[in-house]
Design a protein around this motif. Structure first.
Motif, PDB file in Angstrom:
ATOM      1  N   THR A  15       0.738  -1.436   0.002  1.00  0.00           N
ATOM      2  CA  THR A  15       0.139   0.048  -0.066  1.00  0.00           C
ATOM      3  C   THR A  15       1.014   1.313  -0.022  1.00  0.00           C
ATOM      4  N   ARG A  16       0.332   2.404  -0.415  1.00  0.00           N
ATOM      5  CA  ARG A  16       1.165   3.645  -0.277  1.00  0.00           C
ATOM      6  C   ARG A  16       1.568   3.876   1.093  1.00  0.00           C
ATOM      7  N   ASP A  37      11.517   7.611  -0.842  1.00  0.00           N
ATOM      8  CA  ASP A  37      11.448   7.734  -2.666  1.00  0.00           C
ATOM      9  C   ASP A  37      12.681   7.752  -2.847  1.00  0.00           C
ATOM     10  N   SER A  55       9.007   8.171  -7.552  1.00  0.00           N
ATOM     11  CA  SER A  55       8.073   8.888  -8.280  1.00  0.00           C
ATOM     12  C   SER A  55       8.662   9.511  -9.386  1.00  0.00           C
ATOM     13  N   ASP A  99       3.475  12.771  -5.530  1.00  0.00           N
ATOM     14  CA  ASP A  99       2.352  12.388  -5.306  1.00  0.00           C
ATOM     15  C   ASP A  99       2.107  11.230  -6.454  1.00  0.00           C
ATOM     16  N   LEU A 119       3.638   8.480  -6.725  1.00  0.00           N
ATOM     17  CA  LEU A 119       3.775   7.202  -5.934  1.00  0.00           C
ATOM     18  C   LEU A 119       2.631   6.371  -6.095  1.00  0.00           C
ATOM     19  N   ARG A 120       1.494   7.104  -5.880  1.00  0.00           N
ATOM     20  CA  ARG A 120       0.355   6.287  -5.808  1.00  0.00           C
ATOM     21  C   ARG A 120      -0.060   5.473  -6.969  1.00  0.00           C
ATOM     22  N   VAL A 170       2.223   2.398  -6.948  1.00  0.00           N
ATOM     23  CA  VAL A 170       1.682   1.366  -6.093  1.00  0.00           C
ATOM     24  C   VAL A 170       0.487   0.744  -6.786  1.00  0.00           C
TER      25      VAL A 170
END
Length: 585
Positions: free
Chosen positions: A334-335, A341, A529, A538, A540-541, A544
């Motif tokens: 999960t995030r 990072d 990222s 952001d 990163l989501r 994931v």
């Protein structure tokens, strides 16, 4: 007309493309590209900002002139400058930009030197062998253009996940505001988090389906109503994305959600399990004879055939049914599992924020470490770092780390892998870093054996830590390089290196299947990222999402480890080998 941030960014990017084709001032071109990037990355809805009277100039790269154009676009769906630029070129020239491998500069060359003004003329020029005579093209590029025109452009258009999800989220909010709606959720490939989406499926529960379909077709972003019935409707949104709506009764919501989420192969496997038990499984429920025994929830559907609930991301018939049967489904990453990072950029190369700004933004997002990996000198267009500038940045990071709390900056570089597999900077400076990320930024079209050997040699380099965006693909615009990924993964395992899952929405590189291959071979994947701005952290989501589709768990992800756990892993990849290499002749 409902305008999204993505629409504004698309218009600004087209303006930049048309200006570049016409040979306009590069600073003006860059202004529109920066504006497009800032608007697309902004967490604020521009339409809402205008409605609330907020100052658009608070968005980075937006000044008075661009703010005015944004207001024009929100009000009318376009702006006079775009219309004027389109009128100055044959309309078909813009279509050339959709051909993979053709950017504005190359389109300008084709237009000015070969007088190519349409896709048909481009195909003819490629077939006649005239394109490779232009500077910067070559026979391989010409062959790829021809292949794209004769085959790949005929494929159904698919949208990046980030683009499709933005439009879907706004539509879901619109539907949920109707009092008659009980539950509303996206299904299909969007719910399975595929990296590209062909269309969007939306499922709604309501006792008043007619009211739901009426609100759906009245959505301001709809450009055409394709079909409409009592409980279902299909529309095309501006830009062409198709959305299909189904309104179901609450009692069969789980069955419908299962049916419209799973891939065709997954659903077939699920129905086969039901048949073995004397059950009929469909979108209306699970039936024994005429009696419905399950269907209100997804959990009840899976339980009826003896399985636990299976995460949507796994529903591709790639072994998830078998894993569920023996209680071996992965606990997907999960995030919130990510602790840092390991691939970001700053103002030192082509980023748009300082070291300190990136560090503080990472801390705000719950990260405890951030690797600064600006480009190396070979990428001149990114103002890449040479050994002297990299050494200076190392000192700056040390000074900043002495002042920061709650976040640690790691010293790194995204170094170019040259055509022969060498790295772009000397070991003497690389040895001072915490990690070295190798990346290919040129010669994407080498034959499979040469491209693979190039990467294998780079992985053998004594200062190599991680392979960045391994295939080099750009979704919708550049095909992945032809690489033997199994050999690459085995080499990474042998050398103790890591593979990156680059979370930029247009990359999402590694693919889900290669992520799983890395997992099976015990090679850790780093979800990075590749942020060039604060907002891009952001991304990163999205990484994931891709990792979950690849069955990755927390233990499979390098940057899910604490800094104390990470440091020895990084050190083992490069420090001792750098020392050995520096001592060798």
């Amino acid at each position: 007309m409902l305008i999204h941030n993505a629409d504004i960014a698309e218009i600004f990017n087209e303006i930049a493309d048309l200006l570049e084709i016409q040979g306009e001032n590069p600073f003006r071109v860059r202004a529109y590209r920066n504006a497009a990037r800032s608007v697309s990355e902004s967490s604020k809805n521009v339409r809402t900002m205008i409605a609330e009277g907020a100052d658009l100039k608070t968005i980075p790269a937006i000044g008075d002139d661009l703010a005015l154009k944004i207001r024009e676009i929100v009000a009318t769906g376009s702006c006079p400058l775009l219309a004027s630029l389109r009128a100055q070129l044959p309309s078909a020239v813009v279509a050339l930009l959709r051909v993979p491998g053709l950017g504005p500069k190359r389109v300008r060359q084709l237009y000015e030197q070969l007088h190519v003004q349409s896709l048909e003329q481009l195909e003819q020029a490629a077939a006649e062998g005239r394109i490779h005579t232009l500077r910067g093209f070559g026979p391989l590029t010409e062959a790829h253009i021809l292949a794209n025109l004769r085959g790949r452009l005929d494929k159904s258009h698919r949208y990046q996940f980030a683009q499709a999800s933005q439009r879907a989220e706004a539509l879901l909010v619109w539907l949920a505001a109707l009092p008659d709606v009980e539950r509303v959720e996206a299904a299909g490939s969007l719910r399975r988090l595929r990296d590209t989406v062909g269309d969007i499926d939306i499922l709604v529960t309501s006792r008043e389906p007619a009211a739901v379909t009426q609100r759906f077709v009245a959505y301001d972003d709809v450009s055409a109503v394709l079909a409409r019935g009592p409980t279902r409707a299909s529309v095309a949104l501006r830009g062409g994305l198709q959305v299909d709506l189904r309104v179901v009764e609450p009692e069969c919501y789980g069955a419908a959600l299962t049916y419209f989420t799973g891939s065709k192969a997954h659903n077939v496997a699920l129905r086969r399990l039901g048949q073995e038990l004397g059950l009929k499984v469909n979108e209306y429920g699970v039936f024994r004879g005429k009696t419905c025994i399950a269907g209100e929830t997804e959990e009840s559907v899976y339980a009826s055939v003896g399985l636990p609930w299976i995460a949507p991301e796994l529903r591709e018939d790639r072994g998830e049914i078998e894993a569920a049967r023996v209680a071996a489904l992965p606990t997907l990453v999960t995030r919130s599992d990510l602790r840092g990072d390991l691939h970001t950029h700053t103002l030192a190369s082509d980023g748009r924020a300082s070291l300190c700004e990136m560090a503080l933004a990472a801390r705000e997002r719950g990260l405890s470490y951030l690797a600064v990996t600006d480009h190396s000198k070979r990428l001149a267009m990114t103002h890449g770092l040479d050994a002297t500038r990299l050494a200076a940045q190392i000192g700056e990071i040390d000074q900043l780390n002495a002042q920061l709390t709650g976040i640690t900056l790691l010293k790194g570089i995204e170094v170019d892998i040259l055509e022969d597999g060498r790295l772009d900077l000397p070991n003497a400076v690389l040895a001072r870093l915490d990690l070295v990320i190798g990346a290919i930024h040129s010669h994407f079209d080498l034959p499979r054996e040469r491209q693979t050997e190039r990467i294998l040699r780079a992985l053998d380099h004594p200062s190599m830590t991680m392979l960045a965006h391994p295939s080099g693909r750009l979704i919708g615009s550049r095909e992945p390089s032809d690489i033997d990924m199994l050999r690459v993964i085995r080499k990474a395992r042998e050398r103790g290196c890591f593979l990156e899952l680059n979370a930029q929405p247009e990359r999402l590189d590694l693919t889900d299947t290669v992520c799983r291959m890395a997992k099976d071979h015990g090679v850790l994947v780093s979800i990075n990222s590749d942020a060039h701005s604060v907002a891009q952290l952001d991304n990163l989501r999205y990484g994931v999402n891709q990792a979950r589709r690849g069955w990755l768990e927390k233990a499979d992800v390098l940057n899910a480890r604490s800094l104390a756990q990470l440091r020895p892993l990084l050190a083992r990849t490069m420090r001792s080998r750098v020392r050995e290499a520096s001592e060798s002749p």
